[in-house]
Every structure is written in C-alpha cells, then in structure tokens.
Design an enzyme around this catalytic site. Structure first.
Site, short mmCIF file in Angstrom:
data_model
loop_
_atom_site.label_atom_id
_atom_site.label_comp_id
_atom_site.label_asym_id
_atom_site.label_seq_id
_atom_site.Cartn_x
_atom_site.Cartn_y
_atom_site.Cartn_z
CD GLU A 475 59.03 31.31 102.49
OE1 GLU A 475 58.85 30.18 102.97
OE2 GLU A 475 58.53 31.69 101.41
CG HIS A 546 64.67 20.79 101.10
ND1 HIS A 546 64.19 20.28 99.91
CD2 HIS A 546 63.60 21.31 101.73
CE1 HIS A 546 62.89 20.50 99.83
NE2 HIS A 546 62.51 21.12 100.92
#
Length: 754
Positions: A475, A546
C-alpha cells in the site's frame, strides 16, 4: 588528505561551528603544496580529472554558499532571525549531482542539500540561491519555496518538490514519479518535463534502513525485474551516522552493491576532482538505461546534526577532530590552490565575500514580512473553488469516449434498470476514465479480476493495461505511485483493498500527499482520488482486517476530503465531484466504499429492491458537504448517520414509529471530512430529539464531530443519544455484531429518549 596542523587539537568547550570555520581559513593560510599551471576553463582542473576548471570554480562557489548559509544559521538562530539549523556541512559534494542533472529532472531532496540547491540555481538565469534560501531560513512569507511555512529546499521553476523532513518517506513518490515519466508515453499524456527526464531522490545512510525506503527499493527492483522503465536516481548520502547512531562501516555498500535490479554506483562526494566522473557515470546510466540506479555518495557530517546537537557530549574530542579533518571544503581548497585557479588570498577573499553575502541576505530576509494571520497560514492547505468544481463535475463533453467505454449507446448506465452500489461505482469509474484520458486506476487485483468484490470489473477490458493495472502488494508503494502520477499531471485513482490496509501507508497521505500544497504554497499539487473498501458488517468474511470501522486516521489529515456514499447514485455523483476537486483544486480525496452495501439491493424486506437506484446521467454532481435527507418534514426524531448507518436508521425508524408514534428524519452526512457543521446545525434546529448513529468506535469517531457541531450550533440542550461501535478491534463471524451498533441499538436509544 593529511590533517592540517590547525585542527589537530581543539579545546572541547569551543563551538564546533567556529572550529570548522576557522579550519578552512587556517588550512588555506598554511597550505604548502605545489602549484600547477593554471588550467584553461575547459581543461581538467587536475590531471586525470573529468571535471574542468570552469566547472570546479562553480562547484566550489556552490559549496561555499551552502557552508556559509549553515554558519549564518548557527549565528542568527540565537538572535531569533532564522529558525532552522539542520545544515549541509560535509554534504556539499551533492552539488555534483545538481550539476550533472537537469533542472527539469524532478528532485526530492534530503535536508542536507544546500550544495545541490546552490548549484541547481545556476540552471536558470536570474535566480539567487542565497536570497531565496535566506528567506526560507527566516520563515518569510516572501520565501518562494513555501511562503514561510517551513524551511524547505524547493523551487517550482527548478523542479525541486519541497520535502519537510525527509526520513525516507519521499522515496516511494520519487519512484512513482520515475514510473510516471514512462507511463505518460504509454497513455499519450503530455508531460510537463522532457520525456527523457529522470527523478532524483536523496537521503541519508541511516534513512536507507527505514521501512519506507526499503519498500521503494523493493518496488524499484520489482519494476526493473519486469523490464519496465523506472529512471530514478537514488542518492544515498552516506556520512556514517544518523543523529548519534553510527552506521556500521561498509553497511551501505554491503547492503546495496549486489542487489539485483538496483544498479549500484559509488562516488566520492568529499573530492570534486575524483567524484565528478563517478557521479556522471551514475547519472548517464540512469538516463540512458531508464533503470533504477543507486548512487552511494560518500559524505561526512561536520557541525553535528543540528545547532542543538552538542556532539562533544557524546563524541570524544579526538573523534570530532578526525571527522572535521575530512571536511570536503578542505579538499576543495587544496584542489583550488594546487591547480593554480586560486591563490591563498583570492580563495580567502572568495570565502569571506560569500560569508558577507549570506549574512547580508539573512539580515535583509529578517526585515521581510512573515505570516501574521491564520488565513494566510491556511490559504494553500485546502483550496476550494466551488463554481469551478461544479462546472468540471458537470462537464459532459466526452460523449463519444463514453459510448466507447460502455460499448454502445444502448449500454449506457442511465438506460439500464436501477442497480446496487457495487455496479454503480463500477459504472461511475467507467465514466470518469472516459472523461479523463489522463486517469489511471491501479491497486491489488483491480485489473483482470476486477477487484476482490468485482467493483472494477470491465475497466481493464475497456481501458487496457496501460491505464488499469495491478500493483505489487504494498500500500505504501501504491500511494507513492499515485503521488508520482499526480506530479506529472495525471489523475491517479489508486485502490486500497481494505481500510485496515491503509494504516500501513497512512503517512504517504498524511505526511506527503496532503502536505505538498501547504508546504509549496500551492505551487505543487497532488490530485489523487483514493478508493478504499471500508467499514463493517461484512458477512461471511471478516475479522478486523476486512471490517475496519475506524476512519479517525483519515479525518485527522489536514486538507484531505473524505466522502462515503451509502447508495449507488450518490456514489456516482460523489465520484464526479471528487475527481473535479482533484482536477481543479489539486485536492487529495478519499472515497470510502461500504463493503456491506456493495451488493445490497433491498431495504426493508427481501425482494423489495428499494436500495437500488437509477444511474445519474452525466451533468449531475453532488456539492461538497451536501447531505441527503430522508423525510425532511419529520422532526420528532432526527438521526445523523452515514454509510451502513443509513439503511439501518431507515429500518429502525419504522420500529420507532410503531412504538412511539414518532416521525423520524434520517440525515445521511455523506461527507465525513470536512464535516458540514452548518448543515448539521440546521438539521438539528427543529429536532425534538437526536440520535447520532456512528458505526465507528466510541472514541474519536465521526459522531464526536457531529455532536460538537450540534452543540456549537446552539442546540446542545436537545435530548440526544449516541449509538456507536465499541473501542475494540472487530472479531470474526457473528461476534462482530456484538461490537458494532445495530438496529435494535437505535430503537433502544429512542426508547431512552422517550
């Protein structure tokens, strides 16, 4: 180089800056070497050197400017006339990198880059490295780099993008810029710089160990391994120490010399005659091969880390004297005298004239205006021109490209049946990429697969691999790439696969992307539209990584725009506005996509289809800060919420009406940063009761901001309850619902208000 007798012993109580200054004068005065015939300007400064005499003179002058700016800062800081004392002394050899590169090669610089900057100023006529630097040291509002907001090395005409505290955080965007230079050709984008430019990135040996640096080195190698061009010149200025922690001898060479796909070069930055050709080879290699190149530049550090670093407290006097004997200005003085280019008197005259020039500039800078109002300080932070943004968001002059993107007129999304959130986000992205040929969409799994949730399905087929592509699983590098593309005039649309993953790379937005406009006085911008799959309530697949419901780290970033739709049509109009904010005002934007609502079609009962909506045709957009109000006439209870909370509140409203007979207004905030405080207060004005429904955590969530807006708006006496998530990580499976607010919690809060 032998140690001159003048620095073989110094009393430990002396100011080391004074010692270093005196060393130069005494070295020249007592120099007794042989003198060669004075070379012509085009002749080598010394036999065998590839640096000519004219080049040496100019490099020496740049070194002296850098040194005397440092000395000036040490003297005038105690008089409160300058405000920065991290100097470049010992690193002046980086002037060679500036001389051998172009002023159109974007540069992301280490804070010890005084020599580089002084030399790069030569690239354009009429520029003054001394006065410009002095204005920056003095925090003057006339500082051309940052407008007085920070002491930075930066220049718009010289393509030096300001860095505030470069501890490796700038390496990913430097690599991203190198990739962007090559990507422009593949998508037909006109660059603001020559097509054979390279990106330059300098940093210290200690910073090379930082995780952010390592991710850039890894990504550079990953790119080169696939034979993708990435012309970045990593310049590691190795002075052997980081503040007070010594780098093990030989560590940098050992760590980088044998790295695959990162081409290693060494240069002696302490010796202009010796190091010039070595630097030249590295620069030429990077420019011609278009491969990531690592230049290991030997430097030293004299006068400590900064003015507040009293090295004598933690280094022996013998060690300090030894380090000071390696001062590159002493070697440059020896070259100047040995070559016959300067006599002792003329060299000392140049030295003192440079001192006088730097001090005079600093005194003048101290008389120049400084920032004196909050409005002036904030002006470049978050520019917003609403009329221009509205025009851009509603612009529709791309009809042909739009039809091509969707395949035919009949397949245009506004001609289709109402659809759910995931589909309409994908349709809106097709729209944006048709509208902006310079846009790029990238991230993990976004291309052929279409993302984990197939939100980007079809984009790769429509726009090919040059504009829609997968990245490595990193990321930090995804957001570094985004900044690189943005700096080259493109519109990057990076995807962060889950909100929890953003925290791995937060500083790329917080410390880098969002700070650029502020610290460059809006001369440089990072137009970025970051998409993030977000929030909780995901069924069948989850746990903390998540189902991350915390957006506090995003809302705390100055200048960042954060939007969060709860339904597909809002997603489309919000994306148009976010892209317009990026294009028109250079804003960095985060678009949070509620995962649990991606596939939601129904609202009250299975099969009702009431959470599917018509696609808004081009020409309509959502104003920044504009909320959506359900049942605006109701005021028995007003529920403020966003994202997953919107359909939850609408369902709870039915139960509340059945239990208490109340009519409930549901306010979807939609924009989470900046919060529209005036809008919130207006919706609270006639409310008899208020519930703030925030699926985020109890501490530091959006709900706290909403309540503050209500209280500061004058409605703090209205009965109010907050329904929020708990201060915990999200567990797996059904246990997740124990820590997140639910419909029953909203109903219970209403009962308390009754």
């Amino acid at each position: 180089m032998s140690v001159p007798f003048a620095i073989t012993a110094r009393h430990k109580g002396f100011n080391r800056a004074e010692i270093v200054d005196q060393n130069f004068t005494e070295f020249v005065q007592f120099w007794q070497g042989d003198v060669r015939d004075t070379p012509d300007d085009d002749a080598p400064v010394l036999p065998g050197s590839e640096l000519n005499a004219q080049g040496f003179r100019e490099l020496l002058e740049s070194q002296l400017i850098s040194r005397h700016l440092d000395l000036m800062a040490r003297v005038l800081r105690v008089q409160n006339k300058v405000f920065y004392t991290i100097g470049s002394s010992g690193h002046e050899g980086n002037a060679m990198v500036a001389r051998l590169t172009r002023h159109t090669d974007p540069a992301f610089l280490h804070y010890r880059s005084g020599g580089f900057m002084a030399e790069r100023f030569r690239k354009l006529p009429g520029m003054d490295p001394v006065m410009d630097s002095a204005l920056s040291f003095a925090a003057s509002s006339e500082d051309p780099a940052s407008g007085g907001r920070h002491k930075v090395w930066g220049s718009k005409p010289l393509w030096v993008l300001p860095q505030t505290s470069t501890i490796a955080s700038h390496l990913p965007k430097a690599l991203g810029t190198a990739v962007a230079i090559e990507q422009a050709r593949r998508i037909g984008h006109t660059l603001p710089i020559p097509a054979d430019s390279i990106a330059i990135c300098s940093f210290g040996d200690a910073s090379s160990n930082h995780a952010t640096a390592q991710t850039a080195f890894n990504a550079a190698g990953w790119t080169a391994y696939q034979k993708l061009p990435a012309p970045v010149l990593f310049v590691c200025e190795d002075n052997g120490i980081g503040i007070s922690v010594k780098t093990p001898t030989g560590w940098v060479a050992s760590n980088f010399q044998q790295r695959s796909n990162l081409d290693y070069f060494f240069a002696d930055g302490l010796d202009l005659a010796e190091g010039y050709a070595q630097v030249q080879r590295a620069v030429e290699h990077c420019r011609t091969t278009r491969r990531p190149t690592f230049l290991h530049l030997k430097t030293t550090r004299v006068m400590g880390h900064a003015g507040t670093d009293f090295e004598i407290e933690w280094r022996s006097i013998e060690e300090l004297v030894s380090v000071e004997s390696t001062d590159p200005l002493l070697r440059s003085a020896a070259i100047a005298l040995e070559s016959g280019l300067y006599s002792k008197d003329s060299l000392l005259s140049l030295y003192e004239a440079t001192r006088k020039r730097c001090f005079a500039a600093a005194e003048e800078a101290d008389r120049r205006p400084r920032l004196t109002s909050l409005a002036d300080v904030l002006k470049p932070l978050a520019p917003y021109t609403p009329d221009a943004v509205k025009r851009e968001a509603e612009r529709t002059d791309y009809a042909e490209r739009r039809v091509a993107a969707f395949g035919s007129e009949d397949k245009l999304p506004e001609k289709q049946a109402p659809r759910h959130l995931a589909i309409q986000i994908g349709q809106a992205l097709h729209d944006l990429m048709a509208k902006y040929p310079q846009s790029l969409l990238f991230g993990e799994d976004v291309a052929q697969k279409g993302g984990v949730y197939t939100v980007t399905k079809g984009l790769h087929k429509a726009f090919k691999n040059s504009r829609v592509f997968n990245t490595l699983l990193d990321e930090t590098m995804i957001l570094g790439l985004a900044q690189g593309f943005a700096s080259m005039g493109m519109l990057p649309i990076p995807e962060i696969q889950y909100l929890a993953y953003f925290h791995n790379a937060c500083d790329q937005i917080r410390g880098e992307a969002c700070s650029l406009q502020f610290f460059s006085n809006d001369q440089y911008r990072n137009p970025i539209l970051m998409r993030v799959a977000s929030l909780g309530y995901q069924k069948g697949f989850g746990g903390h990584f998540h189902n991350d419901n915390s957006i506090t780290a995003l809302r705390d970033i100055p200048g960042l725009v954060v939007g969060c739709p709860s339904r597909g049509d809002d997603a489309a109009t919000m994306l148009r506005t976010l892209s317009a904010l990026a294009q028109v005002d250079g804003r960095v934007c985060a678009f949070l996509e509620p995962i649990a609502l991606y596939m939601t079609k129904d609202l009250y009962e299975a099969g009702d289809g009431q959470w599917q909506f018509d696609y808004p045709a081009p020409g309509s957009a959502m104003t920044l800060g504009e909320g959506r109000i359900y049942h605006p006439e109701a005021n028995d209870l007003v529920v403020f919420t966003f994202g997953n909370g919107v359909p939850m509140a609408l369902r709870a409203a039915r139960q509340i009406e059945a239990a208490h007979g109340w009519k409930t207004r549901v306010v979807d905030l939609r924009w989470l940063a900046p919060l529209n405080n005036a809008f919130i207060a207006e919706q609270a004005r006639d409310a008899k009761r208020i519930i703030v429904l925030d699926e985020g955590r109890r501490s530091a969530g959006v709900g706290e901001g909403v309540i503050t807006a209500i209280v500061e708006g004058g409605f703090g006496k209205t009965p109010l309850r907050r329904v929020v998530g708990e201060d915990t990580y999200t567990p797996l499976a059904g246990a997740a619902l124990l820590v997140l607010p639910g419909e029953s919690d909203v109903v219970s809060a209403a009962a308390e208000l009754a």
